[in-house]
Design an enzyme around this catalytic site. Structure first.
Site, PDB file in Angstrom:
ATOM      1  N   HIS A   1      75.953  70.988 100.472  1.00 56.40           N
ATOM      2  CA  HIS A   1      75.395  69.734 100.622  1.00 56.40           C
ATOM      3  C   HIS A   1      73.677  69.896 100.414  1.00 56.40           C
ATOM      4  CE1 HIS A   1      74.016  69.676 104.593  1.00 56.40           C
ATOM      5  NE2 HIS A   1      75.380  69.951 105.122  1.00 56.40           N
TER       6      HIS A   1
ATOM      7  N   ARG B   1      76.352  63.477 103.741  1.00 59.92           N
ATOM      8  CA  ARG B   1      75.434  64.084 102.831  1.00 59.92           C
ATOM      9  C   ARG B   1      76.058  64.962 102.002  1.00 59.92           C
ATOM     10  NH1 ARG B   1      75.906  65.446 108.502  1.00 59.92           N
ATOM     11  NH2 ARG B   1      76.739  67.481 109.170  1.00 59.92           N
TER      12      ARG B   1
ATOM     13  N   GLU C   1      82.344  69.379 108.480  1.00 60.76           N
ATOM     14  CA  GLU C   1      81.414  70.341 109.240  1.00 60.76           C
ATOM     15  C   GLU C   1      82.247  70.636 110.526  1.00 60.76           C
ATOM     16  OE1 GLU C   1      79.995  72.856 109.841  1.00 60.76           O
ATOM     17  OE2 GLU C   1      77.858  72.428 109.296  1.00 60.76           O
TER      18      GLU C   1
END
Length: 205
Positions: free
Chosen positions: A18, A71, A96
């Site tokens: 991202h 994001r 993540e």
């Protein structure tokens, strides 16, 4: 990173990080799964450059998957807008990692807590520092299942720096650094026999 020649392949996988979530003037912090930040202005610009690059390629996108985090979804949407291929959904395995006690802390504080060697082990070998929540085995298994799908076409995976490295580890393709910069991508090629080749890594359009 050095670019290796891509062999004739049935399938191509692009692993995309991202765009920026911090302005250049902001203090660098470890941001993971518990902090769902949007892209900042420069991050949107990076996402648009990614979209323009993929739109200019001579291939049709087969699948566009993204991390659940905002994001990554915003970056994927910019690619979708440019290419005309709508996002095909999200995958938790693309999310993540959780930095545990280091989540949201400035990088200097993280370095002071875990030391330079622990950070090097993470960036070079994918070995997580103590108290980070990574679930490496599940992530590697998910990438290997993805590789085993076979077929043809071009798959795009929009994810994060902590998650992207497991594609390389799953394929047994270690580099001097497993990191992806914001707004950068890597490319893997899978041949008809299921062999995975690294084409390029950490490339910004």
């Amino acid at each position: 990173m050095a670019i290796r020649r891509r062999p004739d392949a049935m399938r191509r996988l692009f692993i995309i990080r991202h765009g920026n979530t911090f302005a250049s003037s902001a203090q660098a912090c470890r941001i993971g799964s518990r902090t769902d930040l949007p892209l900042v202005e420069s991050g949107h610009a990076q996402a648009q450059r990614l979209g323009a690059w993929f739109a200019a390629q001579d291939f049709a996108i087969t699948r566009l998957l993204t991390s659940p985090l905002l994001r990554a979804r915003q970056t994927a949407q910019a690619i979708a807008d440019a290419t005309g291929h709508a996002p095909d959904g999200t995958g938790d395995w693309l999310g993540e990692i959780d930095h545990g006690p280091d989540e949201g802390r400035p990088e200097a504080q993280v370095l002071a807590r875990i030391g330079a060697q622990a950070i090097a082990d993470w960036d070079e070998r994918g070995i997580a520092p103590a108290d980070w929540i990574v679930d490496a085995e599940a992530r590697i298994a998910a990438w290997r299942a993805c590789f085993a799908e076979g077929g043809e076409g071009v798959d795009l995976f929009v994810t994060s720096n902590g998650a992207a490295r497991f594609a390389l580890l799953a394929a047994g393709l270690p580099l001097e650094s497993l990191k992806l910069r914001t707004g950068a991508f890597g490319e893997l090629a899978l041949d008809a026999d299921g062999r995975v080749t690294l084409v390029r890594w950490d490339v910004r359009p």
